[in-house]
Every structure is written in structure tokens, then in C-alpha cells.
Design a protein around this motif. Sequence first.
Motif, PDB file in Angstrom:
ATOM      1  N   SER A  80       0.845  -1.193   0.000  1.00  0.00           N
ATOM      2  CA  SER A  80       0.000   0.000   0.000  1.00  0.00           C
ATOM      3  C   SER A  80       0.878   1.240   0.000  1.00  0.00           C
ATOM      4  CB  SER A  80      -0.910   0.007   1.233  1.00  0.00           C
ATOM      5  OG  SER A  80      -0.147  -0.040   2.423  1.00  0.00           O
ATOM      6  N   ILE A  81       0.639   2.121  -0.964  1.00  0.00           N
ATOM      7  CA  ILE A  81       1.415   3.350  -1.089  1.00  0.00           C
ATOM      8  C   ILE A  81       0.624   4.493  -0.464  1.00  0.00           C
ATOM      9  CG2 ILE A  81       2.472   4.962  -2.705  1.00  0.00           C
ATOM     10  CD1 ILE A  81       2.862   2.664  -4.636  1.00  0.00           C
ATOM     11  N   ARG A  82       1.234   5.173   0.488  1.00  0.00           N
ATOM     12  CA  ARG A  82       0.578   6.237   1.226  1.00  0.00           C
ATOM     13  C   ARG A  82       1.260   7.579   0.995  1.00  0.00           C
ATOM     14  NH1 ARG A  82      -4.201   3.986   2.996  1.00  0.00           N
ATOM     15  NH2 ARG A  82      -3.840   2.052   4.164  1.00  0.00           N
ATOM     16  N   LYS A  83       0.540   8.654   1.309  1.00  0.00           N
ATOM     17  CA  LYS A  83       1.121   9.991   1.409  1.00  0.00           C
ATOM     18  C   LYS A  83       1.561  10.200   2.857  1.00  0.00           C
ATOM     19  CE  LYS A  83       0.146  11.398  -2.843  1.00  0.00           C
ATOM     20  NZ  LYS A  83      -0.870  12.456  -3.048  1.00  0.00           N
ATOM     21  N   THR A  84       2.399  11.172   3.085  1.00  0.00           N
ATOM     22  CA  THR A  84       2.896  11.411   4.446  1.00  0.00           C
ATOM     23  C   THR A  84       1.768  11.811   5.397  1.00  0.00           C
ATOM     24  OG1 THR A  84       3.435  13.680   3.771  1.00  0.00           O
ATOM     25  CG2 THR A  84       5.214  12.048   3.700  1.00  0.00           C
ATOM     26  N   VAL A  85       0.728  12.475   4.884  1.00  0.00           N
ATOM     27  CA  VAL A  85      -0.383  12.881   5.747  1.00  0.00           C
ATOM     28  C   VAL A  85      -1.290  11.707   6.092  1.00  0.00           C
ATOM     29  CG1 VAL A  85      -0.388  15.263   4.940  1.00  0.00           C
ATOM     30  CG2 VAL A  85      -1.735  13.544   3.719  1.00  0.00           C
ATOM     31  N   GLU A  86      -1.136  10.574   5.431  1.00  0.00           N
ATOM     32  CA  GLU A  86      -1.978   9.400   5.661  1.00  0.00           C
ATOM     33  C   GLU A  86      -1.324   8.371   6.571  1.00  0.00           C
ATOM     34  OE1 GLU A  86      -4.032   9.591   1.182  1.00  0.00           O
ATOM     35  OE2 GLU A  86      -2.538   8.062   1.667  1.00  0.00           O
ATOM     36  N   LEU A  87      -0.150   8.688   7.100  1.00  0.00           N
ATOM     37  CA  LEU A  87       0.570   7.729   7.927  1.00  0.00           C
ATOM     38  C   LEU A  87      -0.155   7.455   9.240  1.00  0.00           C
ATOM     39  CD1 LEU A  87       4.312   8.836   7.539  1.00  0.00           C
ATOM     40  CD2 LEU A  87       3.218   6.801   6.594  1.00  0.00           C
ATOM     41  N   LYS A  88      -0.099   6.191   9.644  1.00  0.00           N
ATOM     42  CA  LYS A  88      -0.641   5.762  10.934  1.00  0.00           C
ATOM     43  C   LYS A  88       0.459   5.013  11.683  1.00  0.00           C
ATOM     44  CE  LYS A  88      -5.370   5.276   9.191  1.00  0.00           C
ATOM     45  NZ  LYS A  88      -6.522   4.348   9.000  1.00  0.00           N
ATOM     46  N   VAL A  89       0.540   5.261  12.965  1.00  0.00           N
ATOM     47  CA  VAL A  89       1.593   4.653  13.770  1.00  0.00           C
ATOM     48  C   VAL A  89       1.490   3.125  13.703  1.00  0.00           C
ATOM     49  CG1 VAL A  89       2.559   4.437  16.089  1.00  0.00           C
ATOM     50  CG2 VAL A  89       1.667   6.631  15.312  1.00  0.00           C
ATOM     51  N   GLY A  90       2.611   2.507  13.318  1.00  0.00           N
ATOM     52  CA  GLY A  90       2.688   1.050  13.271  1.00  0.00           C
ATOM     53  C   GLY A  90       2.194   0.421  11.998  1.00  0.00           C
ATOM     54  N   GLU A  91       1.547   1.162  11.098  1.00  0.00           N
ATOM     55  CA  GLU A  91       1.030   0.586   9.850  1.00  0.00           C
ATOM     56  C   GLU A  91       2.145   0.489   8.815  1.00  0.00           C
ATOM     57  OE1 GLU A  91      -2.550   1.261   6.577  1.00  0.00           O
ATOM     58  OE2 GLU A  91      -1.784   2.948   7.744  1.00  0.00           O
ATOM     59  N   ARG A  92       2.326  -0.708   8.307  1.00  0.00           N
ATOM     60  CA  ARG A  92       3.378  -0.948   7.307  1.00  0.00           C
ATOM     61  C   ARG A  92       2.889  -0.479   5.939  1.00  0.00           C
ATOM     62  NH1 ARG A  92       5.444  -5.577   4.247  1.00  0.00           N
ATOM     63  NH2 ARG A  92       7.735  -5.572   4.282  1.00  0.00           N
ATOM     64  N   CYS A  93       3.658   0.400   5.315  1.00  0.00           N
ATOM     65  CA  CYS A  93       3.252   0.958   4.023  1.00  0.00           C
ATOM     66  C   CYS A  93       4.485   1.456   3.284  1.00  0.00           C
ATOM     67  CB  CYS A  93       2.245   2.096   4.209  1.00  0.00           C
ATOM     68  SG  CYS A  93       2.911   3.491   5.134  1.00  0.00           S
ATOM     69  N   CYS A  94       4.242   2.052   2.126  1.00  0.00           N
ATOM     70  CA  CYS A  94       5.313   2.591   1.280  1.00  0.00           C
ATOM     71  C   CYS A  94       5.092   4.084   1.081  1.00  0.00           C
ATOM     72  CB  CYS A  94       5.337   1.867  -0.068  1.00  0.00           C
ATOM     73  SG  CYS A  94       6.462   2.587  -1.284  1.00  0.00           S
ATOM     74  N   LEU A  95       6.156   4.844   1.193  1.00  0.00           N
ATOM     75  CA  LEU A  95       6.137   6.280   0.925  1.00  0.00           C
ATOM     76  C   LEU A  95       6.983   6.589  -0.297  1.00  0.00           C
ATOM     77  CD1 LEU A  95       6.566   7.989   4.435  1.00  0.00           C
ATOM     78  CD2 LEU A  95       4.456   7.636   3.143  1.00  0.00           C
ATOM     79  N   ILE A  96       6.527   7.553  -1.097  1.00  0.00           N
ATOM     80  CA  ILE A  96       7.286   8.010  -2.260  1.00  0.00           C
ATOM     81  C   ILE A  96       7.450   9.514  -2.148  1.00  0.00           C
ATOM     82  CG2 ILE A  96       7.305   8.273  -4.770  1.00  0.00           C
ATOM     83  CD1 ILE A  96       5.716   5.700  -4.962  1.00  0.00           C
TER      84      ILE A  96
END
Length: 473
Positions: A80-96
Motif C-alpha cells: 500500500s502506497i501512502r502519502k505522508t499525511v496518511e501515515l498511521k503509527v505502526g502501519e506498514r506501508c510505502c512512501l514516495i
Amino acid sequence: MIEDCAGQKNDVLSCPESGKNSCVGSIVERLECSYSNKSERFLLKKRDFNRQYAHIYSVRLMEMRKVAALAARRKWDAVSIRKTVELKVGERCCLIGTLYKKMELKPSILKELSIENNVIPQPLREKYISENDYLILEDEAQRVKLVGNIPSEYLITGLIIAVLGFEDDAGYFAVENYCLCGLPEQEDPTKDQTLLNGEDCFVAIMTGLHFGKKGHDCLQLQMLIDLMTGQLGCMKDHDKIRKVVRIVICGNSLSACTRDKDKESKAKYLTRNTKADSVEAMMHLDECLSQLASSSPVDIMPGENDPCNYQWPQQPLHSCMFPRASAFSTFNNVTNPYEASVAGVRILCTDGRNVNDIFRFSDHAKRIDIAKLTLDGAHIAPSAPDTLGCYPYYDEDPFIIKECPHVYVIGNQPEYQHGVVTGKMGQKVNIVLVPNFSSSGCCVLLNLRTLECQPVMFLSRLEHENNQLYQKE
């Protein structure tokens, strides 16, 4: 009379026999091949410096986000690719996003202004890295500090990167792995080589002629010119040199001493007895280029020391500087960076300032690794405009590599190096680091059929006792 490689006598200095056309058989014709200049994106149509440099970072991220996302999904499958404003603590994801490297030793204009306040200026360094450097990832909304498994010492500001991990309790992004955009698609280099008929074909590449340098040795350059124009060597040499279809000079044709600030200030007020050093250096350069252009197509790129705009991309040197060489249709003033297709082989050339700049702000020991980093990052100059001056582009970033080259040439390097980078989709790029000709006497012959490189050394002194050319087995 001279003796060729086979030991046969050649009456090259004698007149033809009367009534016989004895010279017809000795004529050597140079090979020809297809050529196309691919550097249109580096030409500035208008120059407007009343813009902020933030636009070029925005355009870079917008154009390369999709490429980075494809590379991330190719490496980590369903992520799952997220934006920095969509980050949740502990959720594994990808940032670009775009990397920013916080460096306490990096030179800045504020530190330079401290000289006016009688503060000791920052000393010049070969490298500006320290143990306290860290990376920040920035996208369209905000930025986040990166920690964990990411080598900050090898990465630099301006790279578009995808990172896999999670946000920790401290608000940092803990990186598990990362990937760059990678190489774009690459065309088959053999599709335009029908005219070669399977024959070897070469491009001669050299850099750093350094005219105007104190004690400049012109003999080794004249030896190269005489060889390229067929006035030096035996028949075996002539048969190989006739296959050189193009000569590329990758910047710094003038020495750095011709840009001395004291001399430049004096040159503003020229008198009959005062002349800038660059004027005489350009005259000698023009003479040498006219000799080469009379026999072969020549492309000359500007460099850091040449009389041209300092910011990248550097525009072609003005033709008025070459009154003799410009008379030949085979003489071409090109940009820096410079990209061309020769016999179907796409060649990307720079004067080396992009690699030299990254070398100062990273812990890479080998410059060829920096060249590989720019290819893997799909960007010629990721450190521009942070530490490498460039034009403030508003709606494009011409340094993005959208079509994969077959050969990547880096000029003005300390030594000759050659390497190969292979992409995920079978792309293959040959990297060539070309040393300064004035100090090494090295010219590189690139075989357009096999993409192999061969350095050719021109030595005008006999003091090279340790050189392998003079060692006995």
C-alpha cells in the motif's frame, strides 16, 4: 619514406610517377553512419531567473512518482502506497517522495556571509559528510525524518525514492527497505546499424584539453590530431582510424587558470598590451578543432572552465569563438549534458560536474558507483539545484532520464574506468569515465557495434618508467 606495420616501404613523401595514378589505391575513406542530436530538451528557449527553485522539485516528483510506484510494486508486490499525511503509527506501508539530506558541514551562503563579520570561514573540504547527517523524505504535503535501514551516507538530496516501513511512536518513519526508480525502457541499438554491414565503428571521446594551462603539453594532442587525420601511423592504424565516425570533447577545453578572478577583472579594461589568457587559449583550441573537423565530425561540449554559462544545462559555445572550425559543416557546438544517437547507439555525455558534485556530498569512494546511482535514480543531476547550479525550470525537469542510454560518458575524471549496469527489464548501460587528456593523454574509443571501450594513450615524454608500456615481461 616510412615503414608500415608489415615492414613494407611507403613513399608517402614522394611525388606520384608521371602518367600513373599511383595514389588512387592509397586513399582511405572514413566510414559514415546515422547521427541524430537528442539534446533538444537541454536548449533554453527563454531565460527567466525570477522564479523559485521549488518548482523544479515539484515537477520532478510529479513526473517520477508513477515510475517510483511501479518500481516499488515490482520489488515488494502488493504494497500500500501512502502519502505522508496518511501515515498511521505502526502501519506498514510505502512512501514516495524527494530525499533531503540534512548536512551540518554543507556550505551555505549564510556561512559565507560570516566572513564579513570577521568570523573564521568554513575550510574547504574534499567531502562534506559527517556522522550526524540524516535523511528526510518530502512529498507534496509535508516531510518526515527517515530512520532505520537506509544508508544516508550513500544517498543525496534530490533523489526520488520509495521507502518501505512504518511510522514509529516518535513520529519518524522506520525504513525496512528502499528502492529507486531504476532504468527506463531501452531501444535495440542494432536497428540503425544496417549501413555498417557488421563492421566495427568507433566514437573517439576525450575531455579536459586544458588550453591556457601553464606548461601545457601540446605535443600529445597534436599526435592525436595527426592520428585522427591520417598523418600519423602505419596503414594498419589508418584502417582502424578511418572507422572513427565521430569525435566528442566532453568539456573543460580551457584550463581553470583562464578563469582567474584577478585576470578577469583586468580583462574588463583591455589595453593594447593586455589580453585575457582565455583569448589566446581559444585561438589555439580553434586551430586544433579545425584540423579535426577537416577530417571527421566533431562535437564540443562546454565545461566548468569554458567561456559559457555556469549553470546547468550549459548552452553550446558560441560559433564566433571558433572562426576556423565553424567553417566546416562537420563542427558542432552542443550542450552540456549532451545526448545523441550514433548508428543507433544512444550516448549520454556530461562534463563530469554532476558526478564530482555528488562525490563531495556522499561517502562513495568510487566515482563509477556515483554514475550508477544517477542511472538507478533515473536522473542525471539529482543534486541540482541544491548543490549543483541549474536553471530554475518551472514546468519541466530536463535531467530526468526518460529513455535509457546505451552508453553513459562522464568526463573530467581522475582516471579511466569502465563498468556495466543492468536493469530489471534487460537494459544494459555501459558507463565510461574519461580522464583529463592534458594530464593522462588518454582518448577512449567506443566501439558502436560491441559497445566495448578501448583507452588509447598518447605519451610525449620518456620519463614514464613505471608505465606498463615500457615494462619488460
